[in-house]
Design a protein around this motif. Structure first.
Motif, PDB file in Angstrom:
ATOM      1  N   ASN A  92       0.858  -1.187   0.000  1.00 53.26           N
ATOM      2  CA  ASN A  92       0.000   0.000   0.000  1.00 53.26           C
ATOM      3  C   ASN A  92       0.893   1.235   0.000  1.00 53.26           C
ATOM      4  O   ASN A  92       1.735   1.402   0.873  1.00 53.26           O
ATOM      5  CB  ASN A  92      -0.908   0.000   1.234  1.00 53.26           C
ATOM      6  CG  ASN A  92      -1.896   1.156   1.239  1.00 53.26           C
ATOM      7  OD1 ASN A  92      -2.007   1.909   0.268  1.00 53.26           O
ATOM      8  ND2 ASN A  92      -2.626   1.294   2.330  1.00 53.26           N
ATOM      9  N   GLN A 113      -4.030   5.987  -5.710  1.00 54.05           N
ATOM     10  CA  GLN A 113      -3.692   4.788  -4.964  1.00 54.05           C
ATOM     11  C   GLN A 113      -2.638   3.939  -5.677  1.00 54.05           C
ATOM     12  O   GLN A 113      -2.689   3.772  -6.900  1.00 54.05           O
ATOM     13  CB  GLN A 113      -4.936   3.939  -4.736  1.00 54.05           C
ATOM     14  CG  GLN A 113      -5.904   4.521  -3.736  1.00 54.05           C
ATOM     15  CD  GLN A 113      -5.378   4.448  -2.321  1.00 54.05           C
ATOM     16  OE1 GLN A 113      -4.604   5.313  -1.903  1.00 54.05           O
ATOM     17  NE2 GLN A 113      -5.775   3.446  -1.588  1.00 54.05           N
ATOM     18  N   ASN A 117      -4.267  -4.826  -5.222  1.00 58.25           N
ATOM     19  CA  ASN A 117      -5.715  -5.055  -5.265  1.00 58.25           C
ATOM     20  C   ASN A 117      -6.111  -6.486  -4.927  1.00 58.25           C
ATOM     21  O   ASN A 117      -7.262  -6.746  -4.576  1.00 58.25           O
ATOM     22  CB  ASN A 117      -6.258  -4.720  -6.655  1.00 58.25           C
ATOM     23  CG  ASN A 117      -6.376  -3.230  -6.905  1.00 58.25           C
ATOM     24  OD1 ASN A 117      -6.227  -2.413  -6.006  1.00 58.25           O
ATOM     25  ND2 ASN A 117      -6.644  -2.870  -8.150  1.00 58.25           N
ATOM     26  N   TYR A 122      -7.648  -6.202   1.602  1.00 59.07           N
ATOM     27  CA  TYR A 122      -8.257  -5.067   0.913  1.00 59.07           C
ATOM     28  C   TYR A 122      -9.509  -5.469   0.123  1.00 59.07           C
ATOM     29  O   TYR A 122      -9.985  -4.710  -0.724  1.00 59.07           O
ATOM     30  CB  TYR A 122      -7.256  -4.431  -0.055  1.00 59.07           C
ATOM     31  CG  TYR A 122      -5.970  -3.976   0.598  1.00 59.07           C
ATOM     32  CD1 TYR A 122      -5.963  -3.297   1.807  1.00 59.07           C
ATOM     33  CD2 TYR A 122      -4.737  -4.243  -0.005  1.00 59.07           C
ATOM     34  CE1 TYR A 122      -4.777  -2.896   2.412  1.00 59.07           C
ATOM     35  CE2 TYR A 122      -3.550  -3.832   0.579  1.00 59.07           C
ATOM     36  CZ  TYR A 122      -3.574  -3.166   1.786  1.00 59.07           C
ATOM     37  OH  TYR A 122      -2.400  -2.770   2.361  1.00 59.07           O
ATOM     38  N   LEU A 125     -12.711  -2.913   0.367  1.00 61.53           N
ATOM     39  CA  LEU A 125     -12.524  -1.468   0.272  1.00 61.53           C
ATOM     40  C   LEU A 125     -13.635  -0.838  -0.564  1.00 61.53           C
ATOM     41  O   LEU A 125     -14.354  -1.519  -1.296  1.00 61.53           O
ATOM     42  CB  LEU A 125     -11.171  -1.157  -0.378  1.00 61.53           C
ATOM     43  CG  LEU A 125      -9.914  -1.576   0.375  1.00 61.53           C
ATOM     44  CD1 LEU A 125      -8.680  -1.174  -0.424  1.00 61.53           C
ATOM     45  CD2 LEU A 125      -9.866  -0.979   1.774  1.00 61.53           C
ATOM     46  N   GLN A 126     -13.728   0.471  -0.481  1.00 51.56           N
ATOM     47  CA  GLN A 126     -14.616   1.223  -1.352  1.00 51.56           C
ATOM     48  C   GLN A 126     -14.005   1.294  -2.751  1.00 51.56           C
ATOM     49  O   GLN A 126     -12.789   1.225  -2.898  1.00 51.56           O
ATOM     50  CB  GLN A 126     -14.838   2.635  -0.803  1.00 51.56           C
ATOM     51  CG  GLN A 126     -15.546   2.678   0.537  1.00 51.56           C
ATOM     52  CD  GLN A 126     -16.945   2.097   0.473  1.00 51.56           C
ATOM     53  OE1 GLN A 126     -17.698   2.357  -0.473  1.00 51.56           O
ATOM     54  NE2 GLN A 126     -17.296   1.302   1.472  1.00 51.56           N
ATOM     55  N   GLN A 129     -10.892   3.349  -3.456  1.00 48.17           N
ATOM     56  CA  GLN A 129      -9.678   3.067  -2.691  1.00 48.17           C
ATOM     57  C   GLN A 129      -8.733   2.098  -3.401  1.00 48.17           C
ATOM     58  O   GLN A 129      -7.643   1.843  -2.907  1.00 48.17           O
ATOM     59  CB  GLN A 129     -10.048   2.490  -1.314  1.00 48.17           C
ATOM     60  CG  GLN A 129     -10.748   3.487  -0.414  1.00 48.17           C
ATOM     61  CD  GLN A 129     -11.133   2.874   0.929  1.00 48.17           C
ATOM     62  OE1 GLN A 129     -11.920   1.921   0.995  1.00 48.17           O
ATOM     63  NE2 GLN A 129     -10.565   3.390   1.996  1.00 48.17           N
ATOM     64  N   TYR A 130      -9.129   1.563  -4.547  1.00 47.11           N
ATOM     65  CA  TYR A 130      -8.283   0.589  -5.232  1.00 47.11           C
ATOM     66  C   TYR A 130      -7.246   1.258  -6.135  1.00 47.11           C
ATOM     67  O   TYR A 130      -7.314   2.462  -6.393  1.00 47.11           O
ATOM     68  CB  TYR A 130      -9.145  -0.404  -6.012  1.00 47.11           C
ATOM     69  CG  TYR A 130      -9.832  -1.397  -5.101  1.00 47.11           C
ATOM     70  CD1 TYR A 130      -9.130  -2.476  -4.559  1.00 47.11           C
ATOM     71  CD2 TYR A 130     -11.170  -1.233  -4.746  1.00 47.11           C
ATOM     72  CE1 TYR A 130      -9.750  -3.373  -3.700  1.00 47.11           C
ATOM     73  CE2 TYR A 130     -11.803  -2.131  -3.888  1.00 47.11           C
ATOM     74  CZ  TYR A 130     -11.081  -3.198  -3.367  1.00 47.11           C
ATOM     75  OH  TYR A 130     -11.688  -4.088  -2.503  1.00 47.11           O
ATOM     76  N   TYR A 135      -8.086   9.103  -4.818  1.00 47.80           N
ATOM     77  CA  TYR A 135      -8.640   8.664  -3.540  1.00 47.80           C
ATOM     78  C   TYR A 135      -9.838   9.518  -3.120  1.00 47.80           C
ATOM     79  O   TYR A 135      -9.754  10.733  -3.013  1.00 47.80           O
ATOM     80  CB  TYR A 135      -7.570   8.706  -2.444  1.00 47.80           C
ATOM     81  CG  TYR A 135      -8.036   8.107  -1.149  1.00 47.80           C
ATOM     82  CD1 TYR A 135      -7.919   6.737  -0.921  1.00 47.80           C
ATOM     83  CD2 TYR A 135      -8.633   8.888  -0.171  1.00 47.80           C
ATOM     84  CE1 TYR A 135      -8.374   6.173   0.262  1.00 47.80           C
ATOM     85  CE2 TYR A 135      -9.093   8.334   1.014  1.00 47.80           C
ATOM     86  CZ  TYR A 135      -8.961   6.968   1.223  1.00 47.80           C
ATOM     87  OH  TYR A 135      -9.419   6.407   2.392  1.00 47.80           O
ATOM     88  N   ASP A 187     -16.325   9.972  -1.038  1.00 46.32           N
ATOM     89  CA  ASP A 187     -16.105   9.620   0.371  1.00 46.32           C
ATOM     90  C   ASP A 187     -16.750  10.619   1.329  1.00 46.32           C
ATOM     91  O   ASP A 187     -16.583  10.507   2.542  1.00 46.32           O
ATOM     92  CB  ASP A 187     -14.615   9.462   0.669  1.00 46.32           C
ATOM     93  CG  ASP A 187     -13.824  10.758   0.515  1.00 46.32           C
ATOM     94  OD1 ASP A 187     -14.416  11.799   0.138  1.00 46.32           O
ATOM     95  OD2 ASP A 187     -12.600  10.735   0.751  1.00 46.32           O
TER      96      ASP A 187
END
Length: 221
Positions: A92, A113, A117, A122, A125-126, A129-130, A135, A187
């Protein structure tokens, strides 16, 4: 023609180890500048304990923490940024663009980001976020990362409000940050950095080991 040029650049840096951290003839002609010489962190500021020049790469070392940020010495507004990266399992990190040196780059600037993946941790995640996502603002298409441990090639083009991310030859983000945030961000947080006209480019550590090389940039008018 542009797609062909990108394909040739990918091929050149993927197959010729002697070309690591060097510009191609086409890039020199097009006005690209090398941001990493493969030997040291000249031209970079910030955390030089966790980020080290190693074997022709910028390595993020977990024995030093793997966190903190490494920034370009210079600020950039509109540009094309090319680089290669190699992930480790669960890796990350992030690519900060148009960001100041202080504050959380994901909000005071923008963060693209850099993420494994495929990691189980992870999996929930939303979408924003990938890997490759702006972001909190624009989600990236998934499924175009190479297996962990292999080198990936990425190009980021930023011009005005437009952000385009091409990963291994596939466009995974092609969006307008003003349009994407006009009714609020995905977000639901404040992102004042979306209005920045320029700022630093940086690698944003989150405690993971990974590697970067062949880092170059072309400023756009």
């Amino acid at each position: 023609m542009k797609k062909l040029a990108l394909f040739l650049a990918i091929a050149a840096f993927s197959t010729a180890s002697f070309a690591q951290n060097k510009l191609t003839k086409e890039e020199k002609k097009d006005g690209y500048m090398l941001l990493f010489n493969g030997k040291d962190l000249s031209g970079w500021i910030g955390n030089k304990q966790d980020y080290v020049a190693e074997n022709g790469t910028i390595a993020v070392k977990t024995d030093a923490g793997g966190s903190g940020n490494l920034y370009t010495e210079k600020e950039y507004g509109d540009f094309i940024f090319r680089f290669e990266f190699k992930l480790t399992p669960d890796a990350n990190n992030g690519l900060g663009i148009r960001t100041p040196l202080e504050g959380d780059a994901a909000y005071v600037g923008m963060e693209l980001q850099i993420l494994d993946n495929t990691a189980e941790m992870y999996s929930k995640l939303q979408p924003y976020q990938y890997h490759g996502s702006v972001y909190g603002v624009i989600p990236a298409k998934r499924g175009f990362l190479k297996p962990v441990g292999e080198w990936n090639y990425q190009e980021v083009e930023v011009k005005g409000n437009k952000v385009k991310v091409t990963l291994n030859g596939e466009v995974i983000v092609d969006g307008d940050i003003a349009e994407a945030s006009k009714d609020g961000t995905m977000d639901h947080k404040e992102h004042p950095g979306l209005k920045n006209k320029k700022g630093y480019i940086g690698f944003l550590g989150h405690g993971s080991e990974l590697y970067f090389r062949n880092i170059r940039i072309k400023e756009l008018d």
